[in-house]
Write a protein that holds these residues in place. Sequence first.
Motif, PDB file in Angstrom:
ATOM      1  N   ASN A 185       0.818  -1.208   0.000  1.00 14.85           N
ATOM      2  CA  ASN A 185       0.000   0.000   0.000  1.00 14.85           C
ATOM      3  C   ASN A 185       0.858   1.268   0.000  1.00 14.85           C
ATOM      4  O   ASN A 185       0.486   2.288  -0.565  1.00 14.85           O
ATOM      5  CB  ASN A 185      -0.926   0.009   1.212  1.00 14.85           C
TER       6      ASN A 185
ATOM      7  N   LEU B  20      -1.041 -13.374  -5.481  1.00 18.93           N
ATOM      8  CA  LEU B  20      -2.445 -13.001  -5.322  1.00 18.93           C
ATOM      9  C   LEU B  20      -3.327 -13.779  -6.306  1.00 18.93           C
ATOM     10  O   LEU B  20      -4.509 -13.509  -6.434  1.00 18.93           O
ATOM     11  CB  LEU B  20      -2.628 -11.492  -5.502  1.00 18.93           C
TER      12      LEU B  20
ATOM     13  N   LEU C  12      -5.702 -16.679  -7.302  1.00 22.75           N
ATOM     14  CA  LEU C  12      -6.681 -17.356  -6.449  1.00 22.75           C
ATOM     15  C   LEU C  12      -6.613 -18.856  -6.691  1.00 22.75           C
ATOM     16  O   LEU C  12      -6.711 -19.318  -7.826  1.00 22.75           O
ATOM     17  CB  LEU C  12      -8.083 -16.854  -6.766  1.00 22.75           C
ATOM     18  N   LEU C  13      -6.464 -19.591  -5.586  1.00 24.32           N
ATOM     19  CA  LEU C  13      -6.295 -21.031  -5.685  1.00 24.32           C
ATOM     20  C   LEU C  13      -7.508 -21.769  -5.164  1.00 24.32           C
ATOM     21  O   LEU C  13      -8.149 -21.340  -4.211  1.00 24.32           O
ATOM     22  CB  LEU C  13      -5.076 -21.458  -4.863  1.00 24.32           C
ATOM     23  N   GLN C  14      -7.785 -22.902  -5.783  1.00 23.37           N
ATOM     24  CA  GLN C  14      -8.752 -23.841  -5.207  1.00 23.37           C
ATOM     25  C   GLN C  14      -8.075 -24.477  -3.989  1.00 23.37           C
ATOM     26  O   GLN C  14      -6.882 -24.323  -3.761  1.00 23.37           O
ATOM     27  CB  GLN C  14      -9.127 -24.892  -6.242  1.00 23.37           C
TER      28      GLN C  14
ATOM     29  N   ASP D 225       0.653 -20.796   3.524  1.00 24.65           N
ATOM     30  CA  ASP D 225       0.539 -19.918   4.697  1.00 24.65           C
ATOM     31  C   ASP D 225      -0.897 -19.464   4.958  1.00 24.65           C
ATOM     32  O   ASP D 225      -1.151 -18.705   5.878  1.00 24.65           O
ATOM     33  CB  ASP D 225       1.482 -18.714   4.569  1.00 24.65           C
ATOM     34  N   GLY D 226      -1.843 -19.930   4.150  1.00 20.55           N
ATOM     35  CA  GLY D 226      -3.249 -19.656   4.429  1.00 20.55           C
ATOM     36  C   GLY D 226      -3.781 -18.353   3.877  1.00 20.55           C
ATOM     37  O   GLY D 226      -4.970 -18.078   4.015  1.00 20.55           O
ATOM     38  N   HIS D 227      -2.926 -17.528   3.253  1.00 19.38           N
ATOM     39  CA  HIS D 227      -3.473 -16.255   2.761  1.00 19.38           C
ATOM     40  C   HIS D 227      -4.340 -16.504   1.523  1.00 19.38           C
ATOM     41  O   HIS D 227      -4.230 -17.541   0.870  1.00 19.38           O
ATOM     42  CB  HIS D 227      -2.355 -15.237   2.488  1.00 19.38           C
ATOM     43  N   LEU D 228      -5.216 -15.548   1.240  1.00 16.16           N
ATOM     44  CA  LEU D 228      -6.118 -15.667   0.092  1.00 16.16           C
ATOM     45  C   LEU D 228      -5.582 -14.841  -1.060  1.00 16.16           C
ATOM     46  O   LEU D 228      -4.939 -13.829  -0.844  1.00 16.16           O
ATOM     47  CB  LEU D 228      -7.485 -15.084   0.453  1.00 16.16           C
ATOM     48  N   GLY D 229      -5.889 -15.246  -2.260  1.00 19.17           N
ATOM     49  CA  GLY D 229      -5.638 -14.383  -3.409  1.00 19.17           C
ATOM     50  C   GLY D 229      -6.738 -13.340  -3.503  1.00 19.17           C
ATOM     51  O   GLY D 229      -7.532 -13.164  -2.576  1.00 19.17           O
ATOM     52  N   GLU D 230      -6.786 -12.671  -4.646  1.00 20.53           N
ATOM     53  CA  GLU D 230      -7.743 -11.569  -4.802  1.00 20.53           C
ATOM     54  C   GLU D 230      -8.534 -11.700  -6.088  1.00 20.53           C
ATOM     55  O   GLU D 230      -7.988 -12.075  -7.117  1.00 20.53           O
ATOM     56  CB  GLU D 230      -6.987 -10.232  -4.896  1.00 20.53           C
ATOM     57  N   TRP D 231      -9.813 -11.343  -6.011  1.00 24.92           N
ATOM     58  CA  TRP D 231     -10.581 -11.145  -7.239  1.00 24.92           C
ATOM     59  C   TRP D 231     -10.319  -9.736  -7.734  1.00 24.92           C
ATOM     60  O   TRP D 231     -10.433  -8.780  -6.971  1.00 24.92           O
ATOM     61  CB  TRP D 231     -12.089 -11.317  -6.989  1.00 24.92           C
TER      62      TRP D 231
ATOM     63  N   LEU E 165      -8.499 -21.135  -9.396  1.00 25.85           N
ATOM     64  CA  LEU E 165      -9.863 -20.666  -9.132  1.00 25.85           C
ATOM     65  C   LEU E 165     -10.261 -19.603 -10.160  1.00 25.85           C
ATOM     66  O   LEU E 165     -11.420 -19.533 -10.576  1.00 25.85           O
ATOM     67  CB  LEU E 165      -9.990 -20.119  -7.698  1.00 25.85           C
TER      68      LEU E 165
ATOM     69  N   GLU F  15     -11.140 -21.506 -13.138  1.00 22.84           N
ATOM     70  CA  GLU F  15     -12.456 -22.143 -12.939  1.00 22.84           C
ATOM     71  C   GLU F  15     -13.586 -21.158 -13.238  1.00 22.84           C
ATOM     72  O   GLU F  15     -14.577 -21.509 -13.873  1.00 22.84           O
ATOM     73  CB  GLU F  15     -12.540 -22.657 -11.494  1.00 22.84           C
ATOM     74  N   LEU F  16     -13.424 -19.921 -12.773  1.00 20.42           N
ATOM     75  CA  LEU F  16     -14.451 -18.908 -13.056  1.00 20.42           C
ATOM     76  C   LEU F  16     -14.554 -18.673 -14.567  1.00 20.42           C
ATOM     77  O   LEU F  16     -15.660 -18.586 -15.112  1.00 20.42           O
ATOM     78  CB  LEU F  16     -14.132 -17.585 -12.351  1.00 20.42           C
TER      79      LEU F  16
END
Lengths: 309, 550
Positions: free
Chosen positions: B190, B310, B312-314, B320-326, B355, B358-359
């Motif tokens: 940021n 970032l 996005l994974l299925q 480490d558990g972090h999420l990607g981003e849409w 993911l 997949e979308l």
Amino acid sequence: MTLPARPLPVTVIGGYLGSGKTTLINRLLAQKGDRRLAVLVNDFGSLNIDAALIDTVSEKTITLTNGCVCCIVGDDLGAALGELSEASSVLDHVLLEASGVADGVRLGSQARTWPGFLLGQVITLVDVSRTRQLVCDKFVGRHVSRQLVAADLLLLTKTDLLSETDLGAFTTWLSDFSEIPAMDAQQLDVAWLLSADTGLPKTPTDIYELQLHPQLQSVTYTSLSPIPRSDFERWLRDISGLVVRAKGFVRFAESPGQRHLLQLVDDRISVTLQPEVGLATDSALVVIARYSGAIPDPFLPVRPPVLDD
Amino acid sequence: MINIFTARKIITMNPSWPEATAVAVRDGQILEVGSLEDFEPWLAVDDHQIIDDFADQVIMPGLIDPHLHPLMAAVLLPMQFITALEWRFPWETVPETRGADQYQQALREAHATAVTDEPFFTWGYHAHWHGQMSRDLLDEIFGDRPAVVWQRSFHEVYLNSAMLQHLGIDAAEIRGKHQIDVDRGHFFENGLSYAISKLNPIIMSQDWIDGGLQRLKQLVHFGGQTTVGDMAVGLFDVELEWQAALRNLEQPDTPFRVLCVPHAARLAAMHGDHEKGLAAAQALIERNTDRLQFTNKVKFFTDGAFFSQLALLQEPGYIDGHLGEWLMPPELYEAATRIYWNAGFEIHVHCTGDLGVELAIDTLEKLQWERPRFDHGYTIEHFGFSTPEQVRRIKALGARVSANVYYLHELSQAYGEKGVGVERAHQAARIGACDQAGVCWTLHSDFPMAPALPLHSAWVACTRQNCAGQVVAPAERVSLESALRAITIDAATVLGLENVTGSIRSGKRADFAVLDSDPHEVGGAGLKDIKVLATVYEGEIYPVDGAAVP
């Protein structure tokens, strides 16, 4: 850039598509009293602005005669905040509409990075008719779940679509799912939300950061000897930007009989004198950081250099 | 006048007529490819000259990079590259620089050899390879000269004291701000957007951009490319980009065409919504010039960047558990693509994680159900992480794949250790499965994310060798022939230009790459060492001069 006299609070309004973000923003604009708001939205399309109030319109900004300004933020929040900071001396509060899949806490942390702004509340709007399906959605389930657990306040919307029984079942489910306080959006007191201090605890987001970022690490430092105040202040400078949160007691060599409370949340640091309790003579600090290995021990006389990430 | 180019061998990439030794060209168009003797009927009706400059060389169709970003490249290319991996440019070969001492030495040398005291910008630093960076270190090396170190992922910068002063950044104003460490001159995530807002007057100035685009022009030529795709016009600003392209690329010395694909979300933001964005995309086609061409293509984005984890994974996601981003909410993606689908557009969609893929596939399935289209050109761009099951659906639904194999070359080892684990990291860019399934697939650089050298990309596709020398997921390697198709005729198909370029056959534009050795002789493992000696664009010869300095 001229800095405002005081930082502007930024309230993040999040929630999935159709959860009522624009409705809430329209309500805040209508009931804002004499407060001067800046509203950062994804688009102007659904904003319900009284035509008589519109002063000037440009591609990305609508200035109102009542002291408010609405801006399209798009995906360059920094640019929007940079422009707002020019006008911040005539503003009281910023409302930031998050996109439907945004992480409000992440967005809020971006807002508070900008000079002249501080993070107010992160609010998630919760469409009671749809949220339980959404948290199981293949594509957005994890993002919607995060919005429910990473916020300061949940506002329930579309409650009239559910029977009293179903609404009760939903709120029971929600309170199991998330510890964040929830209330019906219709009962929201606008003046309270726009006041400088809502009194909402800020801790839930800290807990959330630890839960959802397993790479965040907590480390405790203790010392039986007081530390020179200048060394401690240098340590605070060294760790700036590396620490998510720190809290604890510390004794300074200049006044070993007094105990000070350190509280650090992101960019806010306070060190306050505490009344003496019992006979404790030690210093103890708990630090939460992304990489605790990068945080030197404040009580070691010779500290290793700060490691890079 | 007919120009006849002769060669030791011409690889036509037309499987029905695969090899030749001469090609006849008139007004930039191929009349016939075959042998000199075959051309008698043409020569009876027109004058001709024989161009035997390449008589000992190998001619291929002009190579194609179907996905890069000219303006992003223009921002980066004026900077001094100091990188952990080698980057080959016509003006220099940037050597591997690994180790903290080596990196600092490279900075000192770059400073010492500078002819001006203009602000210094470098790109490519990474703590993993180059040790610690700090404002103090930069102050020590650069003294009063403003200096900027841009991190490899683009997500971090370091500024020295002179640069902070040059930009008018008051340290007290930002001390302690989140993700800014002003004492170390470090702006990340940021905090970077604040630093960029201050740097913009320099790196977005017309001089800077024009200098960068001139370099882009040279490196595209150097890679043997005669066609590239700008796969997100409007990433910065449609009009700014268009004017910069006219000034620099629509010029007689530009030896390539640019297929321009507009950024749907930017068009919608500019014009109000996606319906109006579609009208704007259609209107852009009227601007077409000789080299800059819009068509019925549009670019969308699903998930975040591969380089910054970032994507996005299925399940089971990142270690480490972090999420990607849409980058766009899935419901809005479906609604917006429906508008373009029903208008007959070909949709290109950036997908880096499985993911995101997949979308893209689920949405295509819905659109096909509502309004079936054949040969619709729906293309998955990047194709970082995927599953074999997705490859079957991509084939069944008639989609295409444009893959970035540099992901596996640069990152498969690192992401295996820190990110997603070995199994998924090594299978990044699953093109072997696409090839076997009969999916039309191509390779791209996404420059400046990876070097714009199609023969290098084809080498990675054939060998799956990463920068640590490991061969990763060898079952996903492709044949030499498939790799060559991916950087010629199949790339042309993905850009919708298969009747214009991509192979050497009667009727197409005369776009060639002249090589110093024969890909069939050196094989897949030798592709990266083949030199491009010249290109021919629309019949004109453009020699590659390795010594050229901009």
